[in-house]
Design a protein around this motif. Structure first.
Motif, PDB file in Angstrom:
ATOM      1  N   UNK A  32      30.694 -24.813  32.011  1.00 20.96           N
ATOM      2  CA  UNK A  32      30.386 -23.480  31.854  1.00 20.96           C
ATOM      3  C   UNK A  32      31.299 -23.032  30.824  1.00 20.96           C
ATOM      4  N   UNK A  33      31.193 -23.535  29.623  1.00 24.91           N
ATOM      5  CA  UNK A  33      32.305 -23.157  28.523  1.00 24.91           C
ATOM      6  C   UNK A  33      32.227 -21.464  28.417  1.00 24.91           C
ATOM      7  N   UNK A  34      33.177 -20.966  28.049  1.00 25.18           N
ATOM      8  CA  UNK A  34      33.308 -19.366  27.707  1.00 25.18           C
ATOM      9  C   UNK A  34      32.554 -19.048  26.224  1.00 25.18           C
ATOM     10  N   UNK A  35      31.716 -18.033  26.395  1.00 25.59           N
ATOM     11  CA  UNK A  35      30.800 -17.777  25.297  1.00 25.59           C
ATOM     12  C   UNK A  35      31.958 -17.467  24.198  1.00 25.59           C
ATOM     13  N   UNK A  36      31.698 -17.894  22.956  1.00 22.02           N
ATOM     14  CA  UNK A  36      32.091 -17.569  21.723  1.00 22.02           C
ATOM     15  C   UNK A  36      31.207 -17.116  20.826  1.00 22.02           C
ATOM     16  N   UNK A  37      31.823 -16.026  19.938  1.00 20.70           N
ATOM     17  CA  UNK A  37      30.948 -15.369  18.981  1.00 20.70           C
ATOM     18  C   UNK A  37      30.321 -16.693  17.993  1.00 20.70           C
ATOM     19  N   UNK A  38      29.118 -16.300  17.651  1.00 20.23           N
ATOM     20  CA  UNK A  38      28.677 -17.302  16.543  1.00 20.23           C
ATOM     21  C   UNK A  38      29.179 -17.699  15.319  1.00 20.23           C
ATOM     22  N   UNK A  39      29.889 -16.658  14.972  1.00 17.88           N
ATOM     23  CA  UNK A  39      30.728 -17.179  13.553  1.00 17.88           C
ATOM     24  C   UNK A  39      32.039 -16.238  13.977  1.00 17.88           C
ATOM     25  N   UNK A  40      33.126 -17.171  13.673  1.00 13.64           N
ATOM     26  CA  UNK A  40      34.434 -16.767  13.630  1.00 13.64           C
ATOM     27  C   UNK A  40      35.082 -16.584  12.376  1.00 13.64           C
ATOM     28  N   UNK A  41      35.747 -15.656  12.013  1.00  9.78           N
ATOM     29  CA  UNK A  41      36.428 -15.621  10.607  1.00  9.78           C
ATOM     30  C   UNK A  41      37.599 -16.586  10.490  1.00  9.78           C
ATOM     31  N   UNK A  42      37.552 -17.372   9.732  1.00 11.05           N
ATOM     32  CA  UNK A  42      38.427 -18.497   9.380  1.00 11.05           C
ATOM     33  C   UNK A  42      39.468 -18.160   8.485  1.00 11.05           C
ATOM     34  N   UNK A  43      40.807 -18.878   8.621  1.00 11.52           N
ATOM     35  CA  UNK A  43      41.733 -18.628   7.734  1.00 11.52           C
ATOM     36  C   UNK A  43      41.274 -19.217   6.261  1.00 11.52           C
ATOM     37  N   UNK A  44      41.874 -18.384   5.196  1.00 11.13           N
ATOM     38  CA  UNK A  44      41.805 -18.800   3.621  1.00 11.13           C
ATOM     39  C   UNK A  44      42.522 -20.067   3.487  1.00 11.13           C
ATOM     40  N   UNK A  45      41.931 -20.918   2.838  1.00  6.85           N
ATOM     41  CA  UNK A  45      42.588 -22.138   2.286  1.00  6.85           C
ATOM     42  C   UNK A  45      43.003 -22.326   1.103  1.00  6.85           C
ATOM     43  N   UNK A  46      44.029 -23.046   0.691  1.00  3.96           N
ATOM     44  CA  UNK A  46      44.227 -23.222  -0.761  1.00  3.96           C
ATOM     45  C   UNK A  46      44.337 -24.758  -0.619  1.00  3.96           C
ATOM     46  N   UNK A  47      43.612 -25.544  -1.372  1.00  3.73           N
ATOM     47  CA  UNK A  47      43.522 -26.963  -1.508  1.00  3.73           C
ATOM     48  C   UNK A  47      43.802 -27.458  -2.768  1.00  3.73           C
ATOM     49  N   UNK A  48      44.233 -28.732  -3.168  1.00  2.29           N
ATOM     50  CA  UNK A  48      44.332 -29.266  -4.162  1.00  2.29           C
ATOM     51  C   UNK A  48      42.983 -30.020  -4.750  1.00  2.29           C
ATOM     52  N   UNK A  49      42.950 -30.620  -5.864  1.00  4.35           N
ATOM     53  CA  UNK A  49      41.832 -31.200  -6.291  1.00  4.35           C
ATOM     54  C   UNK A  49      40.989 -32.249  -5.475  1.00  4.35           C
ATOM     55  N   UNK A  50      42.012 -32.805  -4.562  1.00  2.00           N
ATOM     56  CA  UNK A  50      41.638 -33.811  -3.733  1.00  2.00           C
ATOM     57  C   UNK A  50      41.166 -33.573  -2.369  1.00  2.00           C
ATOM     58  N   UNK A  51      41.190 -31.961  -2.322  1.00  5.11           N
ATOM     59  CA  UNK A  51      40.905 -31.557  -1.094  1.00  5.11           C
ATOM     60  C   UNK A  51      41.941 -31.650   0.090  1.00  5.11           C
ATOM     61  N   UNK A  52      43.172 -31.763  -0.309  1.00 10.14           N
ATOM     62  CA  UNK A  52      44.374 -32.019   0.871  1.00 10.14           C
ATOM     63  C   UNK A  52      44.585 -30.425   0.761  1.00 10.14           C
ATOM     64  N   UNK A  53      45.030 -29.875   2.050  1.00  7.63           N
ATOM     65  CA  UNK A  53      45.257 -28.507   2.179  1.00  7.63           C
ATOM     66  C   UNK A  53      46.830 -28.430   1.760  1.00  7.63           C
ATOM     67  N   UNK A  54      47.091 -27.457   0.869  1.00  2.00           N
ATOM     68  CA  UNK A  54      48.414 -27.018   0.430  1.00  2.00           C
ATOM     69  C   UNK A  54      48.706 -25.621   1.017  1.00  2.00           C
ATOM     70  N   UNK A  55      48.082 -24.635   1.370  1.00  2.00           N
ATOM     71  CA  UNK A  55      48.619 -23.573   1.938  1.00  2.00           C
ATOM     72  C   UNK A  55      47.164 -23.012   2.824  1.00  2.00           C
ATOM     73  N   UNK A  56      47.714 -22.116   3.969  1.00  2.00           N
ATOM     74  CA  UNK A  56      46.686 -21.519   4.725  1.00  2.00           C
ATOM     75  C   UNK A  56      47.362 -20.172   5.073  1.00  2.00           C
ATOM     76  N   UNK A  57      46.305 -19.256   5.072  1.00  5.24           N
ATOM     77  CA  UNK A  57      46.727 -17.898   5.226  1.00  5.24           C
ATOM     78  C   UNK A  57      46.243 -17.296   6.552  1.00  5.24           C
ATOM     79  N   UNK A  58      46.743 -16.605   7.323  1.00  5.18           N
ATOM     80  CA  UNK A  58      46.322 -16.163   8.741  1.00  5.18           C
ATOM     81  C   UNK A  58      45.186 -14.991   8.276  1.00  5.18           C
TER      82      UNK A  58
END
Length: 69
Positions: A32-58
């Motif tokens: 019985x997992x707790x109910x979660x909203x259908x869509x959560x707001x996710x952090x904005x991510x900055x990635x390089x051209x290869x898809x590696x995470x450079x920076x994330x914002x709250x």
């Protein structure tokens, strides 16, 4: 000697009860997992051209929620 034996039995019983309780709670959480909203707001991510995470914002509410794939 008797007090030490009773203490050991009480400690073993308590440890066994704690293990059974933890396992039961884990099973209940999976069943019985707790109910979660259908869509959560996710952090904005900055990635390089290869898809590696450079920076994330709250998120605006101050949490770090990275998108999963």
């Amino acid at each position: 000697k008797i007090l030490r034996r009773r203490s050991a039995i009480a400690a073993a019983s308590l440890a066994g009860f704690a293990a059974i309780a933890a396992g039961g709670l884990w099973q209940l959480d999976r069943a019985f997992p707790p109910p979660l909203p259908a869509e959560l707001t996710v952090s904005t991510e900055v990635q390089d051209r290869d898809g590696q995470l450079l920076r994330a914002f709250a998120t605006p509410d101050g949490y770090w929620r990275l998108a999963t794939r």
